[in-house]
Each structure stands twice: as C-alpha cells, then as structure tokens.
Design an enzyme around this catalytic site. Structure first.
Site, short mmCIF file in Angstrom:
data_model
loop_
_atom_site.label_atom_id
_atom_site.label_comp_id
_atom_site.label_asym_id
_atom_site.label_seq_id
_atom_site.Cartn_x
_atom_site.Cartn_y
_atom_site.Cartn_z
N LYS A 211 -7.25 -1.30 1.81
CA LYS A 211 -5.92 -1.84 2.24
C LYS A 211 -4.54 -0.26 2.40
O LYS A 211 -3.51 -0.97 0.88
CB LYS A 211 -5.48 -2.80 1.54
CG LYS A 211 -4.92 -4.07 2.25
CD LYS A 211 -5.02 -4.19 3.55
CE LYS A 211 -3.74 -5.21 3.71
NZ LYS A 211 -4.75 -5.36 5.79
N SER A 412 -5.69 -7.32 10.65
CA SER A 412 -5.04 -8.47 9.80
C SER A 412 -4.49 -9.96 9.51
O SER A 412 -5.26 -10.76 10.08
CB SER A 412 -3.63 -8.11 9.12
OG SER A 412 -4.68 -6.98 8.15
#
Length: 616
Positions: A211, A412
C-alpha cells in the site's frame, strides 16, 4: 448647557451616520447593478455562442483535438465556444473532451456518405489513458474498414498522439519533427524531509505490504515493494502499447522502438536528424511541410471535430422515451471519490448517490432495465465509496443487473464500489486492484513549538484530546489502527463475497497490490476483458434486451456552482496555472497538496491509489 452640547453632538453623529448609510446603500446598489449587468451580459454571450454557425458538414473530418480526453467532461462545448467569443480562438491544452462524444462522432462519420476521410492533427492533444486510446482506436479501425482513408500529420508526436496516428493509412511528419516514443514512466514526488524540516508530525496507519499511496508523506523514495509492483504492471502496459502500434504499422515493435543503444546508433547514422530516423525506422511514411501536406489534400473541404454535429443527441428520458423503449442507464464515477458534489476530477458521492436513488425510484416510469457504472477512479474516502456501494446494493434488490465498465483506472475505492455488481468488464490496460486501506493524520505541535506556540489543557479522556496542535495520544493511535485493520477486513470480505473467493485468497492478491486488467482477469478480480461497448452488450444480455436506449446520466447541476465554474473556465490563465500546465511535476505537486483538502473522511480511512495515477 451640557445637555444642549450633547444633543448637538448626537444630532451631528446621526447626520454623519445618515450620510454613511446613504453612501453604503449607493455602493451596494452599484455592486448589485454591476452583477446584474454581468449576469445578463454572460447570458447574452452564451446565447450568442449557442447560435451554431452554419459549417458545411462534408469532406474530411479533422480530429484537431485540444487538451485531454476524459470519460465525463465538466464544461460543455458551449462554454468553450463562449471562451472563443470573448478572447478569440486560442489553443486550449487544458480542454476536457468527452471520450464517448468523440467516438460517437467517429461512428457517425463512418456511415456518413458526406465524410470521405479522417485527418488526425494532434499537435495540441495532450493525452489520454491507454484504455481510452484503445477505445478510440477501435472506432478508427471501423472507419478504415469502411474503405475511408485516415491521414495523420504532426510535428512532434508524443506517445498518446502517436498511438492514434498509428491507425492512419499514412503518417506525415514535418522536416524538423520527431516521434517521441521511448517508454512509460511512473514517478512520484516524496516529502518526508520537507515535512521533517517543517516539523510536521505525520501519523500513518495502514494495512497492506504494497500500500504505497502514503509513501510520499513518509519516505523520500519509492519502496522496493512499490517498485516491484509498479514495474510489473507498467512493463505489461508498455508491451501492450508496443503490440498495438506494431499491429497497426505492420512492422515489428523492435524496429519501431528499438533498445536505446540501437536507437542512438541509428540516429547517429543520420546525423541526429529525428525526422529522417523516424522514416528510416518505419515510424512515419512521409516527411512534408505543412504547406506540402495541405497541398496534397486541398481538393477536399475540411471540418473540425468540434464543428461536426451529432445528428441525434440523447435527451432527458421524460421527453426522449415516449415509446417506453427499455433503457440502460449509464452512471459515471470519474475521479477521486469524496463526499459532496461532482467537480473536475472529483467523483462526489452525494451527486452519484442521488443519481442512483433517482434511477431506483423511476425504474418503472422510465423503463430502466439495466445499469452500467463507468468507473475511472483511483479511489478516495471509505465513507464516500461505501455510500455509493450500498446504493448499488439497494438497486440490485430490485433485480436490476449492474455491470461495471472499468476505464483507465478502477483501483482501491474504485474497486470497492465495483463489488456491488453482477459483472465487471475491464480494459486490458485498466489499472485496478490496490485492495488496501490507510489513514493519515498530520499534527503541527513541532511546527508551532518552533515558533514559540504551545498547546495545553485538560481532558476527561485521552481519546478526547485529539487536536492537530498536539501529538496523538497512544490510545488514539491504537483506536485508529484497529479501525484501519477492521476496514481492511471489510474490504477483503466484500471482494471475497463478490468474487466467490475466500478472504485468504483475496488477501494474497490484496495487500495494496496493483494489477493490470489482463492480470486481474486471470486472478479473478474481473469477469471479462473488453471496453465500454462490451459492458453495454453484457448489461443488455443480462437484462434480456435486444432493442434499447442508453441514458447518459448527468448530475443535477447547482446553477450557481455551474455559473461560477464556467466563469472561472473563461478567465485568462494565471502565471501559476500556466506553470502547472507546462510542468508535470508542478502539476503533481498541486494534486498531492489538494489531497489534504479532499481527505476528509470522518474516520480518517482512505482507499486510494496515488502512485498508480501518474504515468507518462
């Protein structure tokens, strides 16, 4: 005596106040009058701009695209026409062009007997994502298959321009021109040292090894995990680009774009002449000046893509669907997902949810049989994304098929909302995945203490002592991290349920990893590789439709915001705006800074893919 003096003073004060009040009223009335005059003048200008000049609709259709191509435009063509009325016709490299209106015009030109050819003049075309370029290329191929020639002319082709030019039967290049096709790069700016120097304490909470969205705020370089992940999908995208131009040019990609050392050696043999190198390697077909090019094609009238009119534009369903034909509604999620209204490169959940609710309440009235959600977003706020997803779930309860059409990016938060669908169609070059979550909270106690400002007080609980002027209490750090962990489990659970996987399987392909469409198809994140047309066909199949209308949903506009935005669009550009347009790194800095303003999730939870958004 004193009383009379006081009365005289009060009388004088009252007189002065009356004069001041009179002046104030005149001043305010003048301002009001000026505003009214400006509004009516702008309305008159808009009406003047809307008067379509009679432009002959025949000859060669010139794709003289200015600016960028996006799914859904903020400003109408009338506003750009109004700009031209006020300031004269100028090149506008910040102009937004609708992908679907452009392809509709090419499709109409394909069957229009009055349009004999297409000329690609792309010097002022800034670019588009790979998925959009491929979609336009599909329509250019259909035009060519109708036995209508395509010509391309340019002075310095960038990679987006050359991709479209490769669909031409003949590519012309100016004698001092070049074809700048070298490869793709994904770079980012990093601010850790800057934040340290400003003594800003950045509190980061995340789940996911890969991430990397918050790396610019906690590092001065890209992590090895992020480099590995980005290298994988970026290389695959570049290979797709090379395969496409190789197919169109009917030449090996190694010839068109050789390794750097080979290119430099070949360029040296032609004394550094980029135009000669381009023709020697088969990148272009003809070297010609603008005069020579125009002379070769002057036998045909030319019409700009901006002057070529669609013969029928979809109208509001209340007036356009009198025959009650089945409808497929198209809703756009374009840009960073936040609370509030849609704006340039921002997908406002308030507007999108309102559109979906309106569809839900008018299913029978408008005979809406299916929905295609066009997603082109790097994600954003968890709360805003969930608001959209939950409204989609409500629609599914009415047995209405929902198909996701992924554009250049659906990562996302873009993937979070995609889980509430019956089918996902992605382009081979869609950037997707990035299943991870993070939180970021800056505090400024160090900055303030550096200039002699301190914050102190009392509290009934450490959790209540949450302010940007103090370091986060340990208990608050613990609370936020647990909330982030829970958010990640919710994310992978949503994906697991939607894709018929276990949470362990999703976690293995999650952890914030980014995938290209071709990879996502293999690992089960999408159902089919295709484009927007394929998504429409899939929706029609699921709804058992053979004859239908497409309703392009538009958010209910705020007239004041629209007026203000339009006026801003027409104003001359400031030095800063010109700087941001011309320098990509400055534009990226502007985007990063604006994220702080967009990141307003109540629980500080974000599902956003920042690193995968800047590709050149």
């Amino acid at each position: 005596m004193k009383g009379s003096i006081i009365m005289s003073a009060l009388s004088a004060i009252k007189s002065i106040w009356k004069v001041i009040n009179f002046i104030r009223e005149i001043f305010l009335n003048l301002i009001f009058l000026i505003i009214v005059i400006l509004i009516f003048s702008c309305i008159a200008l808009v009406k003047e701009a809307q008067k379509q000049e009679i432009v002959p609709q025949y000859g060669s259709l010139v794709l003289d695209i200015e600016g960028v191509i996006v799914d859904n435009t903020l400003y109408s063509d009338e506003i750009y026409a109004l700009q031209n009325k006020i300031y004269g016709k100028k090149v506008n490299i910040s102009r937004e062009n609708s992908l679907f209106e452009l392809t509709q015009k090419i499709a109409q030109a394909t069957i229009d007997p009055n349009i004999t050819s297409i000329i690609l003049k792309l010097d002022h075309f800034v670019g588009a994502d790979m998925s959009s370029l491929q979609y336009i290329g599909k329509y250019l191929t259909k035009f060519s298959e109708a036995n209508k020639p395509i010509y391309a002319y340019g002075s310095n082709f960038n990679q987006s321009q050359y991709y479209l030019a490769s669909y031409a039967d003949k590519i012309y290049l100016t004698p001092l021109g070049s074809v700048n096709v070298y490869g793709l790069a994904a770079n980012n700016l990093y601010y850790k040292t800057l934040l340290d120097n400003l003594k800003i304490n950045t509190h980061v909470f995340r789940v996911g090894t890969y991430k990397s969205a918050i790396e610019p705020f906690i590092r001065d370089d890209m992590s090895e995990e992020a480099k590995s992940n980005t290298t994988r999908w970026l290389t695959l995208m570049w290979n797709n680009y090379l395969d496409d131009i190789s197919t169109q040019r009917k030449k090996a990609s190694i010839q068109l774009v050789p390794p750097p050392h080979t290119m430099l050696a070949d360029l040296k043999t032609v004394n550094g002449n980029m135009a000669q190198y381009a023709i020697s390697n088969g990148l272009v077909d003809v070297i010609a000046s603008n005069y020579q090019f125009e002379s070769e094609l002057t036998h045909q009238h030319q019409i700009s893509i901006y002057d070529y009119q669609l013969k029928s534009k979809d109208k509001n369903l209340d007036s356009a669907n009198k025959d009650n034909k089945p409808v497929i509604a198209v809703v756009f999620v374009n840009g960073t997902i936040t609370d509030g209204e849609n704006s340039s490169n921002v997908a406002g959940s308030q507007d999108i949810v309102e559109q979906l609710r309106k569809i839900r309440k008018n299913l029978n009235k408008h005979n809406i049989q299916a929905i295609v959600l066009r997603v082109n977003s790097p994600g954003g706020s968890v709360d805003a994304s969930e608001a959209i997803r939950s409204e989609l779930e409500a629609l599914r309860g009415y047995q209405i098929p929902i198909v996701i059409s992924m554009g250049g990016m659906a990562a996302s938060g873009g993937y979070w909302i995609s889980t509430a669908s019956d089918y996902i169609v992605a382009s081979p070059n869609t950037i997707t995945g990035s299943i991870g979550i993070f939180g970021i909270i800056p505090t400024f106690e160090g900055s303030l203490s550096h200039i002699g400002v301190y914050s102190d007080g009392v509290t009934t609980s450490p959790l209540a002592d949450n302010t940007s002027t103090k370091n986060l209490p340990f208990e608050m750090n613990e609370l936020i991290q647990m909330n982030i962990d829970n958010g990640y489990q919710t994310f992978i659970s949503l994906v697991a349920k939607a894709r018929n996987m276990t949470t362990e399987q999703v976690d293995n392909i999650g952890q914030g990893q980014v995938w290209l469409g071709t990879e996502a198809s293999k690992i089960g994140l999408v159902d089919k590789l295709g484009d927007f047309d394929d998504a429409i066909e899939t929706a029609a199949t699921l709804a058992h439709l053979t004859d239908y209308k497409i309703d392009w949903q538009k958010p209910k506009g705020n007239w004041f915001n629209a007026f203000y935005s339009d006026m801003i669009a027409m104003l001359p550009k400031s030095t800063a705006e010109i700087f941001f347009e011309q320098l990509p790194e400055a534009k990226q800095l502007q985007q990063h800074v604006s994220l702080w303003n967009k990141f307003q999730d109540p629980q500080n939870r974000y599902i956003y893919c920042l690193n995968c958004a800047d590709i050149r």
